[in-house]
Design an enzyme around this catalytic site. Structure first.
Site, short mmCIF file in Angstrom:
data_model
loop_
_atom_site.label_atom_id
_atom_site.label_comp_id
_atom_site.label_asym_id
_atom_site.label_seq_id
_atom_site.Cartn_x
_atom_site.Cartn_y
_atom_site.Cartn_z
CB CYS A 199 -0.93 0.01 1.21
SG CYS A 199 -2.01 1.45 1.29
CB CYS A 214 -0.62 2.37 3.99
SG CYS A 214 -2.24 1.80 3.45
CG ASP A 215 3.20 1.20 4.49
OD1 ASP A 215 2.79 1.67 5.57
OD2 ASP A 215 3.00 0.03 4.15
#
Length: 311
Positions: free
Chosen positions: A134, A137-138
């Site tokens: 992701c 997300c990261d």
């Protein structure tokens, strides 16, 4: 026959949020965690984009807080897997992995979706140490660093485009000599100087130290040439598999297996059955959006129970 007001299947942000709302509405929810209690966030380290945690929070810790809040309002949580359902009658039946059968007026499906991986041992070794599924997300953790994205579909190209805003070079590994993505997405990537496309290329190994990713070993499928490329982040974007197979005989699914819901609601084609989180969302796939649909599912289920005179 003992018929529960509300049963929730799944224990990620969607399931636990549904439980909190359902419990506060006196629906006496029972939640079955499934085989992966806490969902995908349990394999995520730092979560920095969920509102209310200005310093960030570890994924497993966050899900523990969700669980505690659900239990605070007397949600019954059981660590079982639902492996069979029967939604053919007004009262819904669910069979657990221990053989027990539960009956419920409403069911909220929050079983999520699982990221597809390449299956490399090193991929698993460096999970959360530089390997991710992701970018949204990261990606922030790799600002100013070179990264790689694996995949040739819309998801991979979206991830590469997002990372190109943060990283100097994004290596895009495409195992064929063409993309599977839409023309518009292809144009965006092909016109981005930060994205370096490696056609006919597959990853053989993720390289690194004990604590971080430092590179990857790749092979060109046409020339059989093996090379190493220095990177700090390795993003696998070859799709997700929704955990919905058990519902396929009763619930309408799209061509990729995601649950189809009605309009802006969480209603499925079966009365009294609602879906939330990544099991029905193949677009956003974020903890905060999953939690939002969990809230919606509980409110939809509450209205259903009120209309039926059950609560």
């Amino acid at each position: 026959m003992d018929v529960k007001k509300c049963v929730i299947i799944g224990s990620g942000p969607a399931g636990y949020t549904a439980a909190i709302y359902a419990a506060r509405a006196n629906m006496d929810p029972i939640l079955y965690t499934g085989g992966e209690p806490g969902g995908q966030l349990t394999i995520t380290t730092e979560v920095e984009n969920y509102p209310g945690f200005p310093e960030g929070i570890q994924g497993p810790q966050m899900m523990e807080e969700f669980r505690k809040q659900a239990e605070r309002f007397d949600t019954q949580i059981h660590y079982n897997l639902v492996n069979k359902v029967d939604f053919s009658n007004g009262v819904h039946s669910l069979t657990l992995d221990n053989g027990e059968t539960i009956h419920a007026h409403t069911v909220i499906i929050s079983t999520g979706a699982s990221a597809r991986w390449l299956g490399l041992p090193s991929e698993k070794k460096y999970m959360n140490l530089g390997v991710s599924a992701c970018a949204v997300c990261d990606g922030f953790f790799f600002r100013g660093k070179d990264v790689a994205v694996v995949g040739g579909g819309d998801t991979a190209l979206e991830e590469a485009s997002y990372l190109a805003k943060l990283c100097p070079v994004v290596h895009l590994l495409v195992r064929r000599d063409e993309f599977r993505a839409s023309k518009a997405m292809q144009a965006r990537v092909l016109n981005n100087d930060k994205i370096k496309i490696h056609w006919n290329t597959e990853a053989l190994e993720v390289l690194g130290t004990e604590s971080e990713v430092t590179g990857m070993k790749v092979i060109n499928n046409k020339t059989q040439e093996v090379s190493e490329i220095a990177i700090s982040g390795f993003f696998v974007a070859i799709g997700h598999t929704p955990n919905t197979k058990v519902f396929a005989d009763f619930i309408n699914l799209d061509e990729n297996g995601y649950i189809v819901t009605e309009g802006k609601s969480t209603k499925t084609n079966v009365e009294g059955v609602f879906a939330s989180g990544d099991a029905q969302d193949h677009i956003y796939r974020q903890a905060v959006t999953a939690a939002g649909t969990g809230c919606m599912a509980a409110l939809d289920a509450e209205r259903y129970l009120v209309e039926k005179g059950i609560i």
